[in-house]
Write a protein that holds these residues in place. Structure first.
Motif, PDB file in Angstrom:
ATOM      1  N   GLY A   1       0.848  -1.160  -0.143  1.00 27.24           N
ATOM      2  CA  GLY A   1       0.244  -0.068   0.065  1.00 27.24           C
ATOM      3  C   GLY A   1       0.892   1.204  -0.040  1.00 27.24           C
ATOM      4  O   GLY A   1       0.306   2.414   0.390  1.00 27.24           O
ATOM      5  N   ILE A   2       2.079   1.139  -0.409  1.00 25.05           N
ATOM      6  CA  ILE A   2       3.040   2.424  -0.143  1.00 25.05           C
ATOM      7  C   ILE A   2       2.814   3.260  -1.400  1.00 25.05           C
ATOM      8  O   ILE A   2       3.105   2.244  -2.598  1.00 25.05           O
ATOM      9  N   PRO A   3       2.791   4.565  -1.739  1.00 23.82           N
ATOM     10  CA  PRO A   3       2.487   4.915  -2.966  1.00 23.82           C
ATOM     11  C   PRO A   3       3.905   4.887  -3.838  1.00 23.82           C
ATOM     12  O   PRO A   3       5.048   5.094  -3.105  1.00 23.82           O
ATOM     13  N   VAL A   4       3.658   4.835  -5.072  1.00 28.02           N
ATOM     14  CA  VAL A   4       4.709   4.645  -5.950  1.00 28.02           C
ATOM     15  C   VAL A   4       5.242   5.902  -6.653  1.00 28.02           C
ATOM     16  O   VAL A   4       4.231   6.486  -7.100  1.00 28.02           O
ATOM     17  N   ALA A   5       6.410   6.457  -6.766  1.00 25.42           N
ATOM     18  CA  ALA A   5       6.754   7.673  -7.433  1.00 25.42           C
ATOM     19  C   ALA A   5       7.244   7.458  -8.687  1.00 25.42           C
ATOM     20  O   ALA A   5       6.934   8.265  -9.678  1.00 25.42           O
ATOM     21  N   ASP A   6       7.770   6.698  -8.971  1.00 26.99           N
ATOM     22  CA  ASP A   6       8.258   6.048 -10.470  1.00 26.99           C
ATOM     23  C   ASP A   6       8.119   4.675 -10.651  1.00 26.99           C
ATOM     24  O   ASP A   6       8.771   3.944 -10.145  1.00 26.99           O
ATOM     25  N   ASP A   7       7.459   4.448 -11.781  1.00 27.60           N
ATOM     26  CA  ASP A   7       7.233   3.009 -12.204  1.00 27.60           C
ATOM     27  C   ASP A   7       7.768   2.941 -13.381  1.00 27.60           C
ATOM     28  O   ASP A   7       7.847   1.732 -13.988  1.00 27.60           O
ATOM     29  N   GLN A   8       8.740   3.656 -13.894  1.00 27.55           N
ATOM     30  CA  GLN A   8       9.501   3.669 -15.171  1.00 27.55           C
ATOM     31  C   GLN A   8      10.889   3.326 -14.924  1.00 27.55           C
ATOM     32  O   GLN A   8      11.532   2.481 -15.932  1.00 27.55           O
ATOM     33  N   ASN A   9      11.549   3.632 -13.903  1.00 22.15           N
ATOM     34  CA  ASN A   9      13.147   3.433 -13.542  1.00 22.15           C
ATOM     35  C   ASN A   9      13.379   2.834 -12.334  1.00 22.15           C
ATOM     36  O   ASN A   9      12.539   3.203 -11.504  1.00 22.15           O
ATOM     37  N   HIS A  10      14.090   1.725 -12.339  1.00 20.06           N
ATOM     38  CA  HIS A  10      14.414   1.264 -11.090  1.00 20.06           C
ATOM     39  C   HIS A  10      15.595   2.162 -10.424  1.00 20.06           C
ATOM     40  O   HIS A  10      16.310   2.756 -11.091  1.00 20.06           O
ATOM     41  N   LEU A  11      15.788   1.731  -9.203  1.00 25.31           N
ATOM     42  CA  LEU A  11      16.641   2.624  -8.472  1.00 25.31           C
ATOM     43  C   LEU A  11      18.236   2.282  -8.839  1.00 25.31           C
ATOM     44  O   LEU A  11      18.533   1.179  -9.004  1.00 25.31           O
ATOM     45  N   LYS A  12      19.050   3.251  -9.183  1.00 22.06           N
ATOM     46  CA  LYS A  12      20.483   3.037  -9.722  1.00 22.06           C
ATOM     47  C   LYS A  12      21.330   3.891  -9.035  1.00 22.06           C
ATOM     48  O   LYS A  12      20.915   5.161  -8.833  1.00 22.06           O
ATOM     49  N   VAL A  13      22.622   3.766  -9.339  1.00 20.98           N
ATOM     50  CA  VAL A  13      23.729   4.857  -8.887  1.00 20.98           C
ATOM     51  C   VAL A  13      23.929   5.475 -10.016  1.00 20.98           C
ATOM     52  O   VAL A  13      24.697   5.087 -10.847  1.00 20.98           O
ATOM     53  N   GLY A  14      23.439   6.519 -10.051  1.00 24.54           N
ATOM     54  CA  GLY A  14      23.526   7.375 -11.280  1.00 24.54           C
ATOM     55  C   GLY A  14      22.655   6.990 -12.660  1.00 24.54           C
ATOM     56  O   GLY A  14      22.295   5.864 -12.325  1.00 24.54           O
ATOM     57  N   ALA A  15      22.507   7.859 -13.368  1.00 20.66           N
ATOM     58  CA  ALA A  15      21.767   7.493 -14.292  1.00 20.66           C
ATOM     59  C   ALA A  15      22.111   6.267 -15.256  1.00 20.66           C
ATOM     60  O   ALA A  15      21.369   5.423 -15.889  1.00 20.66           O
ATOM     61  N   ARG A  16      23.273   5.797 -15.231  1.00 16.54           N
ATOM     62  CA  ARG A  16      23.733   4.770 -16.237  1.00 16.54           C
ATOM     63  C   ARG A  16      24.553   3.603 -15.299  1.00 16.54           C
ATOM     64  O   ARG A  16      25.232   2.876 -15.671  1.00 16.54           O
ATOM     65  N   GLY A  17      24.290   3.676 -14.112  1.00 10.14           N
ATOM     66  CA  GLY A  17      24.830   2.972 -12.759  1.00 10.14           C
ATOM     67  C   GLY A  17      24.268   1.565 -12.620  1.00 10.14           C
ATOM     68  O   GLY A  17      22.643   1.333 -13.291  1.00 10.14           O
ATOM     69  N   PRO A  18      24.649   0.820 -11.830  1.00  5.13           N
ATOM     70  CA  PRO A  18      23.984  -0.505 -11.388  1.00  5.13           C
ATOM     71  C   PRO A  18      23.005  -0.448 -10.492  1.00  5.13           C
ATOM     72  O   PRO A  18      22.604   0.699  -9.780  1.00  5.13           O
ATOM     73  N   ALA A  19      22.062  -1.452 -10.527  1.00  9.68           N
ATOM     74  CA  ALA A  19      20.747  -1.276  -9.558  1.00  9.68           C
ATOM     75  C   ALA A  19      21.177  -1.690  -8.057  1.00  9.68           C
ATOM     76  O   ALA A  19      22.162  -2.035  -7.638  1.00  9.68           O
ATOM     77  N   LEU A  20      20.260  -1.061  -7.162  1.00 14.60           N
ATOM     78  CA  LEU A  20      20.475  -0.986  -5.848  1.00 14.60           C
ATOM     79  C   LEU A  20      19.247  -2.132  -5.241  1.00 14.60           C
ATOM     80  O   LEU A  20      18.204  -2.060  -5.482  1.00 14.60           O
ATOM     81  N   LEU A  21      19.801  -3.113  -4.523  1.00 13.65           N
ATOM     82  CA  LEU A  21      18.803  -3.941  -3.644  1.00 13.65           C
ATOM     83  C   LEU A  21      17.844  -3.135  -2.978  1.00 13.65           C
ATOM     84  O   LEU A  21      16.728  -3.619  -2.643  1.00 13.65           O
ATOM     85  N   GLU A  22      18.204  -2.026  -2.394  1.00 12.51           N
ATOM     86  CA  GLU A  22      17.356  -1.190  -1.947  1.00 12.51           C
ATOM     87  C   GLU A  22      15.781  -0.944  -2.274  1.00 12.51           C
ATOM     88  O   GLU A  22      15.044  -0.763  -1.661  1.00 12.51           O
ATOM     89  N   ASP A  23      15.798  -1.022  -3.685  1.00 14.43           N
ATOM     90  CA  ASP A  23      14.736  -0.450  -4.238  1.00 14.43           C
ATOM     91  C   ASP A  23      13.567  -1.766  -4.051  1.00 14.43           C
ATOM     92  O   ASP A  23      13.319  -2.508  -4.858  1.00 14.43           O
ATOM     93  N   PHE A  24      12.658  -1.633  -2.895  1.00 17.63           N
ATOM     94  CA  PHE A  24      12.001  -2.734  -2.537  1.00 17.63           C
ATOM     95  C   PHE A  24      10.686  -2.574  -3.770  1.00 17.63           C
ATOM     96  O   PHE A  24      10.149  -3.763  -3.961  1.00 17.63           O
ATOM     97  N   HIS A  25      10.283  -1.683  -4.347  1.00 16.32           N
ATOM     98  CA  HIS A  25       9.225  -1.741  -5.145  1.00 16.32           C
ATOM     99  C   HIS A  25       9.775  -2.620  -6.699  1.00 16.32           C
ATOM    100  O   HIS A  25       8.750  -3.329  -6.861  1.00 16.32           O
ATOM    101  N   PHE A  26      10.743  -2.488  -6.961  1.00 21.61           N
ATOM    102  CA  PHE A  26      11.065  -3.307  -8.183  1.00 21.61           C
ATOM    103  C   PHE A  26      11.262  -4.578  -7.719  1.00 21.61           C
ATOM    104  O   PHE A  26      10.814  -5.364  -8.628  1.00 21.61           O
ATOM    105  N   ARG A  27      11.891  -4.566  -6.788  1.00 18.21           N
ATOM    106  CA  ARG A  27      12.270  -6.283  -6.346  1.00 18.21           C
ATOM    107  C   ARG A  27      10.676  -7.032  -6.171  1.00 18.21           C
ATOM    108  O   ARG A  27      10.561  -7.878  -6.599  1.00 18.21           O
ATOM    109  N   GLU A  28       9.531  -6.297  -5.620  1.00 22.89           N
ATOM    110  CA  GLU A  28       8.562  -6.582  -5.359  1.00 22.89           C
ATOM    111  C   GLU A  28       7.843  -7.031  -6.704  1.00 22.89           C
ATOM    112  O   GLU A  28       7.188  -8.037  -6.701  1.00 22.89           O
ATOM    113  N   LYS A  29       7.911  -6.031  -7.460  1.00 18.81           N
ATOM    114  CA  LYS A  29       7.244  -6.148  -8.690  1.00 18.81           C
ATOM    115  C   LYS A  29       7.635  -7.265  -9.715  1.00 18.81           C
ATOM    116  O   LYS A  29       6.811  -8.134 -10.146  1.00 18.81           O
ATOM    117  N   ILE A  30       8.998  -7.621  -9.739  1.00 21.94           N
ATOM    118  CA  ILE A  30       9.794  -8.587 -10.277  1.00 21.94           C
ATOM    119  C   ILE A  30       9.311 -10.069  -9.754  1.00 21.94           C
ATOM    120  O   ILE A  30       9.171 -10.891 -10.419  1.00 21.94           O
TER     121      ILE A  30
END
Ligand code: HDD
Length: 714
Positions: free
Chosen positions: A44-73
């Motif tokens: 039930g947590i509101p989502v701010a961005d459903d187009q991009n997962h959390l990364k270090v910098g615009a062209r960087g690696p993914a972060l495990l911290e992104d709970f929305h991305f992990r839950e969705k996949i």
């Protein structure tokens, strides 16, 4: 920098507003407006961005911290549940059963004794051997499963559109299904019995011969779910208040009558619209023409069972309606499509052992095995013992017991007692209203045996065959030749013809000729000689029970620019009056401008609307339109297929050049080609379409007709 593309009030389907903006990487974001619904995670947590997962910098690696991305996949990865091991491809709908005749004198079941009682129900139609994505028009038995949400709990009747089955003992079911499905080394063929393994098993299983006659008949390529019969197959038992039993067979008859397509048509429909049957049912219900069936019963006692030619516990036999006429006790209508296919059609769990007080089992060795298998299957498919908590499987009456916990438990009772007997509160037994099993007397030696009363494998196969019209018999021969021609081993083909010799000499000869066998094989050894005294039964034939009506059928009207508006209008009026439907097919989907200047919209562009999708077709063309289509392969196929499939074809005189180019010469013009000279002809044409097909034409359009017409060998 985000760029605003504009605001949308979501007029199409949503009441909420949103703003569409383009992100820095060019991706589209739809931002909820002030009154908009906000996308959330499962928590039930509101989502701010459903187009991009959390990364270090615009062209960087993914972060495990992104709970929305992990839950969705994670959730997506687990979307599938195991498909049914049989009957994987299916389509369901909701409806209501209404009782019109009480069986209150022989059963305590309220659903069968309270006249006028309306019971909500769910029906799932299916094919048996293909996987979930297989085409609808496979030659196959159709499953016809019904769940009645009665006042006394759920009653499931898990039947087929054929009244008999392949095997007599449930222990053979895995072998039958393995043999029918894809061969294990190569993983094909899909949804087809036309391969060695199936016919190898069948040729070594004579008890399947009656069922083989049915599956090689047109019953296995139905025109619509709305046009199939249903059968509970087994002999069940009704039980009255004193515990007395009456045998019963359940049969349901479609109000629209039975209809099938041709094999050549089925093969093409599978390509043009693999969802043909499910789309047909969806359309019929959503367009307000819900299909209806009458529910009939055959009732009999031990005296009849003892004198009947066959064992009533043998599921490879039926009781002809001429011997025990059907008593119609009610009807059901399917008038509500599902809200969500997965939640309802995929998760519905039918179990043959779900019966209500007043309905019981017999010792049919197939039914006894099924009563174990279905519950077991649901555990695997739905992942735990709480599948009855899923809304589609929930009874519409209170459920009270001490079964608890387990995966996804949704129904968790309050209170201290979770056992009984107890000194607290909670549900108790009811000897008066509770389910009582039929108190059958049983004796016998413990042994793995088959009753000798099951040994006649050919007599009812023959009875079914001789009950068919000539053209239906031809189709059985055609189907056998087709299937056995796909079998590589000649010895299997020969053994099958040997079985056919025990059923009907002419059929065996037709198939032997069709296969090009050098000599007629010996008859297969038979435990019991075929009876020839069983009379034909009209109820076993589709053609002999035809209703002669175009109701519920579909006319395809091919129209070009400049076509006669009066004819198009008259056809539409006649179709609507006949309670049928129509589709306009045009060279371009935008439609055609008729001779009075009106634009008639196309439902299909001609390439997407081949004539196989229609029960009959009309060609309403202008001179220029016909000249144009006469050069078009698809248009020519439209006409030649309709002709080859023995359909009725209405045509305006200007359409003749197309008919000619489709290979139908003057000599071929028969009673099934009806000229639409004036508007009034439309009515006659649509009335004639009620005959559904001009079967005699097939004898002039099919090479196999020669083998069929040849006299039987002495
Ligand atoms: Fe079965 C599914 C019909 C014999 C074991 N069966 C299934 C379905 C239908 C039938 C219509 C699909 C249910 C749905 O829509 O979800 N089956 C029949 C008929 C039979 C028959 C008419 C013979 C008269 N079946 C049969 C035997 C066995 C099974 C002898 C095993 C011993 N059937 C199953 C199953 C299935 C099933 C493996 C697979 C999916 C499911 O139950 O829910 O348990």
């Amino acid at each position: 920098m985000a760029k605003t593309l504009g605001k949308d009030t979501g007029a199409a389907s949503q009441a909420t507003s949103f703003e569409t903006i383009i992100g820095e990487g060019g991706e589209t974001h739809q931002i909820a407006g002030a009154d908009g619904e906000v996308l959330t995670t499962q928590q039930g947590i509101p989502v701010a961005d459903d187009q991009n997962h959390l990364k270090v910098g615009a062209r960087g690696p993914a972060l495990l911290e992104d709970f929305h991305f992990r839950e969705k996949i994670f959730h997506f990865d687990h979307e599938r549940i195991p498909e049914r091991v049989v009957h994987a491809r299916g389509f369901g709908a909701h409806g209501t059963f209404t009782l019109t005749e009480s069986l209150g004198d022989i059963t305590t079941a309220k659903i069968l004794s309270e006249v006028g009682e309306k019971t909500p129900m769910f029906v799932r139609f299916s094919t048996v051997s293909g996987n979930k994505g297989s085409p609808d028009l496979a030659r196959d038995v159709r499953g016809f499963s019904m769940k009645f949400y009665t006042k006394e709990g759920n009653w499931d009747l898990v039947g087929n559109n054929i009244p008999v089955f392949f095997i007599q003992d449930a222990i053979k079911f895995p072998d039958l299904i393995h043999a029918a499905k894809q061969e294990p080394d190569r993983g094909f063929p899909q949804a087809q019995t036309a391969h060695d393994n199936f016919w190898d098993f069948i040729s070594l299983t004579p008890e399947s011969m009656h069922m083989i006659m049915w599956i090689m008949s047109d019953r296995t390529i139905p025109r619509s779910f709305r046009m199939i019969e249903g059968f509970g197959v087994h002999t069940f038992r009704l039980i009255d208040a004193e515990g007395k039993g009456t045998y019963v067979k359940f049969i349901w008859k479609p109000k629209l009558g039975l209809q099938s397509v041709l094999w050549n048509e089925a093969v093409k429909i599978n390509g043009a619209d693999p969802d043909y049957h499910r789309r047909d049912l969806w359309d019929a219900i959503t367009m307000g023409t819900p299909p209806e069936w009458e529910l009939g019963v055959q009732l009999f006692d031990d005296e009849f069972a003892d004198k009947f030619e066959f064992d009533v516990l043998d599921s490879t036999k039926l009781i002809p309606e001429d011997q025990i006429p059907l008593k119609i006790i009610g009807s059901f209508v399917l008038d509500r499509v599902v809200d969500n296919f997965f939640a309802e059609t995929e998760q519905v769990a039918f179990c043959t052992q779900n019966v209500v007080p007043g309905i019981g089992f017999t010792n049919d060795p197939l039914l006894q095995g099924r009563n174990f298998s279905y519950l077991d299957t649901q555990l695997k498919r739905l992942g735990g013992p709480n599948f009855t908590h899923i809304p589609i499987n929930q009874p519409h009456v209170p459920v009270n017991n001490f079964q608890q916990d387990g995966h996804m438990a949704m129904r968790n009772p309050k209170g201290r007692a979770n056992y009984e007997p107890n000194s607290w509160a909670g549900p108790r037994e009811s000897p008066t209203t509770g389910y009582k099993h039929f108190a059958a007397e049983e004796t016998g030696r413990k042994a793995q045996v088959r009753s000798a009363s099951f040994a006649d494998h050919y007599s009812q196969a023959r009875q079914f065959f001789i009950s068919q019209t000539d053209i239906e018999q031809k189709h059985i021969g055609d189907a056998l030749v087709f299937e056995l021609s796909k079998v590589e081993r000649v010895d299997i083909r020969e053994l099958m013809v040997g079985h056919l010799l025990n059923i009907d000499a002419k059929l065996a000869q037709t198939v032997a000729t069709g296969l090009g066998l050098k000599a007629m094989p010996a008859p297969a050894p038979a435990a019991v000689e075929t009876r020839t005294d069983l009379p034909p039964s009209d109820a076993l034939s589709i053609a002999k029970t035809a209703k002669g009506s175009f109701e519920g059928r579909k006319l395809g009207i091919l129209v070009t620019d400049g076509a006669e508006a009066a004819i198009v209008t008259a056809l539409i009026d006649a179709v609507v009056a006949a309670k049928a439907v129509y589709e306009i097919i045009t060279p371009k989907v935008a439609g055609a401008t008729l001779d009075d200047g009106t634009l008639v919209e196309g439902k299909q562009k001609i390439d997407g609307g081949p004539s196989i999708l229609y029960d009959a077709v009309a060609l309403v063309l202008s001179v220029d339109g016909a000249a144009m289509l006469a050069k078009d392969k698809t248009a020519k196929d439209f006409v030649s297929d309709a002709f080859g499939h023995s359909k009725f074809i209405g045509y305006t005189a200007d359409a003749l050049p197309l008919i000619d180019k489709a290979g139908i010469g003057e000599d071929d013009m028969d009673a099934g080609l009806i000229e639409l000279g004036k508007a009034a002809d439309a009515k006659t044409f649509v009335k004639t379409c009620g005959q559904l097909r001009l079967w005699d034409r097939e004898l002039t359009t099919d090479l196999d007709a020669a083998a069929f017409l040849a006299p039987a060998a002495a």
